[in-house]
Design a protein around this motif. Structure first.
Motif, PDB file in Angstrom:
ATOM      1  N   ALA A 281       0.839  -1.215   0.000  1.00  0.00           N
ATOM      2  CA  ALA A 281       0.000   0.000   0.000  1.00  0.00           C
ATOM      3  C   ALA A 281       0.864   1.252   0.000  1.00  0.00           C
ATOM      4  O   ALA A 281       0.714   2.133  -0.857  1.00  0.00           O
ATOM      5  N   GLY A 282       1.770   1.351   0.980  1.00  0.00           N
ATOM      6  CA  GLY A 282       2.573   2.561   1.139  1.00  0.00           C
ATOM      7  C   GLY A 282       3.457   2.819  -0.062  1.00  0.00           C
ATOM      8  O   GLY A 282       3.575   3.968  -0.536  1.00  0.00           O
ATOM      9  N   LEU A 283       4.079   1.762  -0.589  1.00  0.00           N
ATOM     10  CA  LEU A 283       4.996   1.966  -1.726  1.00  0.00           C
ATOM     11  C   LEU A 283       4.231   2.353  -2.988  1.00  0.00           C
ATOM     12  O   LEU A 283       4.705   3.198  -3.768  1.00  0.00           O
TER      13      LEU A 283
ATOM     14  N   GLY B 172      -0.122  -1.780   8.114  1.00  0.00           N
ATOM     15  CA  GLY B 172      -0.438  -3.182   8.265  1.00  0.00           C
ATOM     16  C   GLY B 172      -1.367  -3.535   9.426  1.00  0.00           C
ATOM     17  O   GLY B 172      -2.009  -2.685  10.039  1.00  0.00           O
ATOM     18  N   ALA B 173      -1.396  -4.848   9.712  1.00  0.00           N
ATOM     19  CA  ALA B 173      -2.374  -5.432  10.635  1.00  0.00           C
ATOM     20  C   ALA B 173      -2.391  -4.747  11.995  1.00  0.00           C
ATOM     21  O   ALA B 173      -3.445  -4.487  12.566  1.00  0.00           O
ATOM     22  N   TRP B 174      -1.220  -4.464  12.540  1.00  0.00           N
ATOM     23  CA  TRP B 174      -1.119  -3.941  13.907  1.00  0.00           C
ATOM     24  C   TRP B 174      -0.776  -2.450  13.858  1.00  0.00           C
ATOM     25  O   TRP B 174       0.031  -1.945  14.628  1.00  0.00           O
ATOM     26  N   SER B 175      -1.437  -1.763  12.953  1.00  0.00           N
ATOM     27  CA  SER B 175      -1.202  -0.338  12.666  1.00  0.00           C
ATOM     28  C   SER B 175      -1.145   0.521  13.922  1.00  0.00           C
ATOM     29  O   SER B 175      -2.028   0.459  14.780  1.00  0.00           O
ATOM     30  N   ARG B 176      -0.129   1.378  13.994  1.00  0.00           N
ATOM     31  CA  ARG B 176      -0.053   2.387  15.061  1.00  0.00           C
ATOM     32  C   ARG B 176      -0.795   3.654  14.653  1.00  0.00           C
ATOM     33  O   ARG B 176      -1.002   4.545  15.446  1.00  0.00           O
ATOM     34  N   THR B 177      -1.149   3.762  13.389  1.00  0.00           N
ATOM     35  CA  THR B 177      -1.915   4.919  12.911  1.00  0.00           C
ATOM     36  C   THR B 177      -3.406   4.728  13.190  1.00  0.00           C
ATOM     37  O   THR B 177      -4.119   5.699  13.463  1.00  0.00           O
ATOM     38  N   ARG B 178      -3.859   3.464  13.130  1.00  0.00           N
ATOM     39  CA  ARG B 178      -5.301   3.183  13.219  1.00  0.00           C
ATOM     40  C   ARG B 178      -5.981   3.809  14.440  1.00  0.00           C
ATOM     41  O   ARG B 178      -7.100   4.343  14.309  1.00  0.00           O
ATOM     42  N   PRO B 179      -5.355   3.773  15.651  1.00  0.00           N
ATOM     43  CA  PRO B 179      -6.066   4.345  16.802  1.00  0.00           C
ATOM     44  C   PRO B 179      -6.438   5.819  16.630  1.00  0.00           C
ATOM     45  O   PRO B 179      -7.324   6.312  17.338  1.00  0.00           O
ATOM     46  N   ALA B 180      -5.799   6.520  15.689  1.00  0.00           N
ATOM     47  CA  ALA B 180      -6.165   7.929  15.467  1.00  0.00           C
ATOM     48  C   ALA B 180      -7.560   8.065  14.861  1.00  0.00           C
ATOM     49  O   ALA B 180      -8.186   9.117  14.977  1.00  0.00           O
TER      50      ALA B 180
ATOM     51  N   MET C 158      -5.148   2.762   4.802  1.00  0.00           N
ATOM     52  CA  MET C 158      -5.366   1.939   3.612  1.00  0.00           C
ATOM     53  C   MET C 158      -4.726   0.570   3.829  1.00  0.00           C
ATOM     54  O   MET C 158      -3.947   0.368   4.765  1.00  0.00           O
ATOM     55  N   GLY C 159      -5.067  -0.380   2.969  1.00  0.00           N
ATOM     56  CA  GLY C 159      -4.480  -1.713   3.053  1.00  0.00           C
ATOM     57  C   GLY C 159      -4.915  -2.441   4.321  1.00  0.00           C
ATOM     58  O   GLY C 159      -5.996  -2.204   4.862  1.00  0.00           O
ATOM     59  N   ASP C 160      -4.033  -3.312   4.816  1.00  0.00           N
ATOM     60  CA  ASP C 160      -4.375  -4.130   5.992  1.00  0.00           C
ATOM     61  C   ASP C 160      -4.708  -3.274   7.203  1.00  0.00           C
ATOM     62  O   ASP C 160      -5.477  -3.697   8.067  1.00  0.00           O
ATOM     63  N   ALA C 161      -4.133  -2.103   7.317  1.00  0.00           N
ATOM     64  CA  ALA C 161      -4.436  -1.230   8.459  1.00  0.00           C
ATOM     65  C   ALA C 161      -5.925  -0.892   8.484  1.00  0.00           C
ATOM     66  O   ALA C 161      -6.517  -0.724   9.543  1.00  0.00           O
ATOM     67  N   ALA C 162      -6.546  -0.812   7.300  1.00  0.00           N
ATOM     68  CA  ALA C 162      -7.957  -0.436   7.199  1.00  0.00           C
ATOM     69  C   ALA C 162      -8.883  -1.639   7.187  1.00  0.00           C
ATOM     70  O   ALA C 162     -10.004  -1.569   7.688  1.00  0.00           O
ATOM     71  N   HIS C 163      -8.426  -2.767   6.574  1.00  0.00           N
ATOM     72  CA  HIS C 163      -9.373  -3.878   6.343  1.00  0.00           C
ATOM     73  C   HIS C 163      -8.653  -5.223   6.300  1.00  0.00           C
ATOM     74  O   HIS C 163      -8.796  -5.967   5.331  1.00  0.00           O
ATOM     75  N   LEU C 164      -7.913  -5.537   7.344  1.00  0.00           N
ATOM     76  CA  LEU C 164      -7.216  -6.833   7.404  1.00  0.00           C
ATOM     77  C   LEU C 164      -8.216  -7.972   7.199  1.00  0.00           C
ATOM     78  O   LEU C 164      -9.231  -8.030   7.882  1.00  0.00           O
TER      79      LEU C 164
END
Ligand SMILES: Cc1cc2nc3c(=O)[nH]c(=O)nc-3n(C[C@H](O)[C@H](O)[C@H](O)COP(=O)(O)OP(=O)(O)OC[C@H]3O[C@@H](n4cnc5c(N)ncnc54)[C@H](O)[C@@H]3O)c2cc1C
Length: 372
Positions: free
Chosen positions: A13-15, A154-162, A290-296
């Motif tokens: 996703a990021g790349l 990814g799956a254990w995103s540190r961004t997601r809690p925002a 986006m990607g697994d961070a959003a919808h694993l």
């Protein structure tokens, strides 16, 4: 106006996001926790679908390079019964480019190209702000503000809690992965069993899948239903103990099939977690996922494809749209949620059928996807 944009994570996703922005001359900070591109083994092979991953590569100007590297013959798929009987032996037609395979490492290198990733940047928190955007905090105590932070971590995103309090939950299915090198020379019998692509054997609540990567490398996945703590009495670093446990789990299966488990020199434990199907959130200014961070979702050939097309679409709309970042993100999220929600339902149902008390379900699913 050029916005200050960061993407957390340099997976597919990021790349892809960064590469499409780069193609349009738009700057982006890629923040990656790994200290270097080759800090960990890159993982197995990915099939990239024409309307998803390949579309994203086209938007990045990389489709021809992908076609040169990818393996259309890797779409081949053989299904065996646990006694070794071949039930299905599907091969792609000569010009079938619907879902060619590519090694994850090759895809990463292709996308990396000229990108200037900031390696070793371990993001611990993203704090959404007001009209100033969002603050990224790093493990080394530094912090940096951006107009938009894209969580592609990814799956254990540190961004997601925002943006969301949701965390992944265990599906009840575990993978244990092992690898074989130089399979044609070292294990010719297994090379014939696996063929050009993949072989899958489905039993009651368990399956063995082997996938050919480039250069004679093979990844083998033992899949089974088990509680998350199934390994409490097992040292997962003890290769022979793990092998013995797996051979016990697949006891009674045909000897040539069990050979898949006899030769790997390491085992990697991958319990399958997912986010809830149709995970969404209330729009937060300056942050998206986006990607697994959003919808694993279960690994049934969609996750990387979705991650890439999402990265490409958001990048393109930021770089070529009228310049309203918030509007670009809002439209992106709505599209992502609809498409990813559909795939999350398909893959959740697929996992139930592939690792099922009724192995005929797996065959029926295969026949739906590959009608003769
Ligand atoms: C066994 C297996 C087989 C699969 N096969 C397929 C397939 O054939 N086709 C398919 O489409 N999908 C497949 N998938 C799914 C696919 O791997 C994922 O959906 C895809 O990798 C998601 O991409 P991503 O960029 O969102 O996240 P990731 O690939 O997980 O990348 C996240 C990146 O973020 C970095 N990161 C994490 N935390 C931080 C942090 N705090 N700070 C900075 N950086 C951070 C990580 O180091 C990583 O580089 C498979 C998955 C598995 C497990």
């Amino acid at each position: 106006m050029r916005h200050r944009i960061a993407v957390v994570g340099s997976g597919p996703a990021g790349l892809t996001f960064a590469r499409v922005l780069h193609r349009h001359g738009y700057p982006v900070a890629v923040l990656e926790r790994d200290p270097a591109p080759d800090a960990r083994p890159p993982g197995g092979t990915l099939d990239l679908h024409e309307g998803l991953g390949q579309l994203a590569l086209d938007k990045a100007g990389l489709l021809a390079d992908f076609q040169a590297l990818s393996r259309p013959e890797g779409q081949a798929m053989r299904i065996l019964d646990t006694d070794g009987t071949v039930l299905r032996d599907w091969r792609p037609r000569p010009h079938d480019r619907a879902n060619p395979e590519i090694d994850r490492g090759q895809l990463r290198d292709l996308l990396l190209g000229p990108l200037d990733v900031r390696w070793g940047r371990d993001v611990t928190q993203v704090v959404p702000g007001t009209r100033e955007g969002a603050l990224v905090r790093f493990a080394d105590g530094r912090q940096e503000a951006f107009d938009l932070v894209v969580g592609a971590d990814g799956a254990w995103s540190r961004t997601r809690p925002a943006v969301s309090s949701v965390t992944p939950h265990y599906t009840g299915v575990t993978l244990v992965e092992t690898s074989l090198d130089d399979v044609d020379a070292c294990h010719p019998g297994l090379a014939r069993l696996i063929g050009d692509g993949s072989v899958a054997v489905h039993g009651v609540n368990r399956a063995l899948v082997a996938q050919r990567n480039s250069g004679g490398h093979v990844k083998v996945y033992a899949q089974f239903r088990a509680p998350l703590d199934w390994h409490t009495s097992l040292d997962l670093a003890d290769v022979e103990a793990v092998r013995a446990r797996l051979l016990g789990l697949f006891d009674g299966w045909a000897a040539p099939v069990l050979e898949l488990l006899r030769h790997g020199t390491a085992f990697v434990h991958r319990p399958l977690h997912v986010l809830p199907v149709r995970h969404t959130w209330t729009r937060v200014f300056g942050v998206t996922l986006m990607g697994d961070a959003a919808h694993l979702m279960p690994p049934l050939g969609a996750g990387a494809n979705l991650a890439m097309v999402e990265g490409a679409e958001l990048a393109e709309s930021i770089a070529t749209g009228p310049g309203d970042l918030d509007e670009a993100v809002r439209t992106f999220e709505e599209q992502m949620w609809i498409r990813a929600g559909r795939w999350a339902e398909i893959t959740a149902a697929g996992l139930e059928r592939l690792v099922s008390p009724e192995p005929a379900e797996a065959l029926a699913l295969f026949d739906q996807v590959h009608p003769s």
